[in-house]
Design an enzyme around this catalytic site. Structure first.
Site, PDB file in Angstrom:
ATOM      1  CD  GLU A 398      -6.144 -71.604-112.063  1.00 23.97           C
ATOM      2  OE1 GLU A 398      -5.065 -71.009-112.246  1.00 23.97           O
ATOM      3  OE2 GLU A 398      -6.686 -72.340-112.926  1.00 23.97           O
ATOM      4  CG  HIS A 465       0.417 -61.398-114.621  1.00 24.16           C
ATOM      5  ND1 HIS A 465       0.172 -61.469-115.965  1.00 24.16           N
ATOM      6  CD2 HIS A 465       0.839 -62.645-114.252  1.00 24.16           C
ATOM      7  CE1 HIS A 465       0.448 -62.687-116.406  1.00 24.16           C
ATOM      8  NE2 HIS A 465       0.851 -63.422-115.388  1.00 24.16           N
TER       9      HIS A 465
END
Length: 660
Positions: A398, A465
């Site tokens: 990322e 999440h």
């Protein structure tokens, strides 16, 4: 790599000598100015000049170089005006950051230099993006980026090399191995003798060179660069050298073993090169003396010019005005009245497709977004239509990918980075909040990057999440934060995000992706940032919310008769947010409830609460009330998650507000 390379001409050798003299003489002057208190800090490259000068001399003038602390020789080799460089050191308006950052923490597109930030790694991912732009444009160009041996311990180093190798990007990674990270010797930083072992591990070539031999550095770099231009690929080049002075002057060198500085001083790259040229008859002692005198005079003249610049004066309007690049935040109406039923995920897909058609310089990047179409299928089929160059699967890197987006932006591209889940953005946090967010304010560079953030709870996905992390970014000046609540707004706001040259954090609640259809305008249109939507008009109270809060509140207000006259406002964007609409509504109703799925501590709605109480306190008939999730992480079990979220408490909270 120098085999078969012709020997340097006398003219090339003299140019190398002149080039290495200038940073040395600046160093000597800066150390005096530091003692005099005329500059506040200095990161010395004394004894390492051959690395910066030799490598940058081998690059073409229109190829980007990403620098670090000890790369003064890059700036002088690229002919950066010394008066502006000295003004930068002095924190003056004529410097490259208008007094907002120090030393070499800046870039200049005119000279194809991208400076560092203090985190010793983010520049590596930026170099990936610079080279990706060359590759996409079909240019036979490379980028070069420096890291230190200490900085190479950062995760950014691994990610950038891995991405460059997977995508075969023409990046020359230069490890300036001076064998110490501040006071920590190499043996405590890594467990190998040479960075050449790193190259094969990433599937790339690796070479090592005497970093104090300027001709060896120059010839090796030149040979590598020429090869990489014709056969694009990443290469690792280690330059072994030594830091004669401290990490910065205040830290000193007492941690060095006795005799180590004396030993390396005998390998001084400036003195030894001068001696070599004189002994070879390339340069006479008097010619060398004249070159040094000319450099000293030029430095003195430019310092005098920098000294003549006035001290910077604080102007709040100027400071705030440079946080964002200029952008005409205008609404673009649909070209027709035609609509089509879409879920939010369909509208986002449609917006991405339209943006790719309109902006041929737009590149989409993310994990599994190509053939697979992303875990939520937002990009399904886009690679087939727009090609794998522009719709790119990424490694799990990322930080490097966000840095790549910035590098693309510097080269005139647009990019979108999809975080597979908003929670995973922590892996790219430094790039977003310290590089993307601050770069325009620091040196006027646009960061034309959209980061898509599938977010939110309610789907039993647990603490990693499901979290609502929008407030992490509303706290960071330089970012724009967008959070739609339905399909039509998601499409218009996402298309606006691609028009805006500033970095946009685009939040998409996973629970709304497929929760139902609505009529969405066909074709291209945009919605302006900072303009809230009055979802329902009313007189008795105001509810202000966004994202899933709009869905939950709208449903409840339509079901409970006593709530029929409550006004509901959808913020749509958090940065900027629509203060005018909010204050006007609260002034009218006198009661307000702020609702968010985020946890209570640090939630963005408290910023709005403060503004309401400061601006329209006299109009309030009740305290400003808030409703948030609990101050815990998001639990996994559905029963626990329901208790964590605010929705089961919404009706009671509204009644409390109305009854006050």
């Amino acid at each position: 790599m120098t085999d078969g390379q012709p020997a340097l001409t006398r003219e090339e050798q003299i140019e190398l000598y002149k080039a290495i003299i200038t940073p040395r003489k600046i160093e000597e002057k800066m150390l005096i100015l530091l003692r005099q208190g005329r500059i506040s800090k200095w990161f010395s490259g004394y004894g390492q000049e051959a690395v910066s000068v030799g490598t940058s001399m081998a690059m073409q003038d229109d190829e980007y170089i990403c620098t670090m602390h000890r790369n003064l020789g890059v700036f002088t080799t690229r002919n950066v005006p010394l008066d502006r460089l000295f003004a930068q050191f002095q924190g003056k308006a004529e410097g490259f950051t208008k007094g907002r950052d120090r030393s070499f923490h800046f870039g200049t597109n005119e000279h194809r230099i991208v400076g560092m930030i203090s985190h010793l790694g983010p520049q590596l991912g930026v170099a990936d993006g610079l080279s990706l732009a060359h590759k996409l444009s079909g240019e036979q160009k490379i980028s070069m980026v420096y890291t230190g041996d200490g900085g190479a311990s950062e995760g950014d180093f691994h990610e950038a090399l891995n991405v460059a190798s997977v995508w075969q990007l023409p990046v020359l990674f230069v490890v300036e191995n001076n064998q110490w990270g501040l006071s920590t010797p190499s043996r405590e930083q890594f467990n190998f003798d040479s960075f050449t072992v790193k190259g094969p591990a990433y599937g790339m070539e690796a070479y090592t060179v005497d970093g104090n031999d300027i001709e060896s550095v120059y010839r090796t770099t030149k040979a590598l660069a020429e090869s990489m231009r014709t056969r694009p690929r990443p290469v690792l080049l280690e330059c072994k050298t030594f830091r004669i002075r401290g990490h910065e002057e205040a830290s000193g060198t007492k941690y060095y073993p006795d005799g180590l500085i004396d030993e390396w001083s005998k390998k001084d790259p400036v003195e030894n090169y001068e001696k070599t040229l004189i002994e070879a008859g390339i340069l006479s002692a008097s010619e060398a003396d004249e070159i040094k005198k000319a450099a000293v005079k030029h430095i003195a003249d430019m310092l005098e010019k920098a000294d003549s610049y006035e001290k910077i004066v604080f102007d709040a309007e100027v400071e705030l005005g440079d946080v964002y690049a200029d952008f005409k935040n205008e609404e673009v109406k649909p070209s027709s009245d035609e609509t089509k039923p879409m879920r939010m995920i369909d509208a986002i897909h449609d917006a991405l497709d339209l943006a790719m058609d309109k902006h041929q310089n737009l590149v989409l990047m993310g994990q599994d977004i190509a053939d697979y179409g992303g875990v939520f299928k937002a990009t399904d089929g886009l690679m087939t239509k727009h090609g794998s160059d522009r719709v790119r699967n990424t490694p799990l890197c990322e930080a490097a990918i966000v840095g790549t987006g910035l590098g693309l932006s510097i080269q005139g591209y647009k990019s979108m980075v999809e975080m597979q889940f908003a929670d995973f953005v922590t892996e790219g946090f430094t790039q977003i909040v310290n590089n993307l967010a601050k770069i325009h304010w620091r040196w006027g560079q646009k960061a034309d990057v959209v980061v898509r953030m599938p977010t939110g709870a309610g789907v039993a996905a647990g603490p990693f999440h499901s979290q609502s992390n929008e407030a992490w970014f509303t706290h960071t000046p330089g970012l724009k934060v967008v959070y739609p609540s339905n399909a039509a707004e998601a499409k218009g706001l996402l298309l606006q995000a691609f028009e805006d040259p500033n970095p946009v954090m685009f939040f998409e609640h996973k629970g709304i992706y497929r929760s139902g259809e609505m009529e969405v305008p066909v074709g291209h249109y945009t919605l302006p940032f900072g303009k809230a939507s009055v979802v329902r008009s009313g007189q008795t109270a105001t509810i202000i919310t966004y994202g899933m809060g709009v869905v939950k509140c709208k449903k409840l207000l339509s079901e409970v008769e006593e709530f029929a006259d409550i006004e509901l406002i959808d913020l749509r964007t958090l940065v900027p947010w629509d203060k005018e609409t909010v204050l006007e509504s609260v002034s009218k109703t006198g009661k307000v409830l702020l609702v968010t799925e985020d946890v209570k501590s640090g939630s963005f709605i408290h910023d709005i609460s403060n503004e309401i109480q400061a601006e329209v306190f006299d109009h309030l008939d009740a305290p400003v009330m808030t409703l948030t999730s609990m101050d815990t992480a998001v639990p996994f079990a559905p029963e626990l998650e329901e208790g964590f979220l605010p929705w089961s408490k919404l009706e009671a909270k509204i009644r409390q507000l109305l009854d006050y």
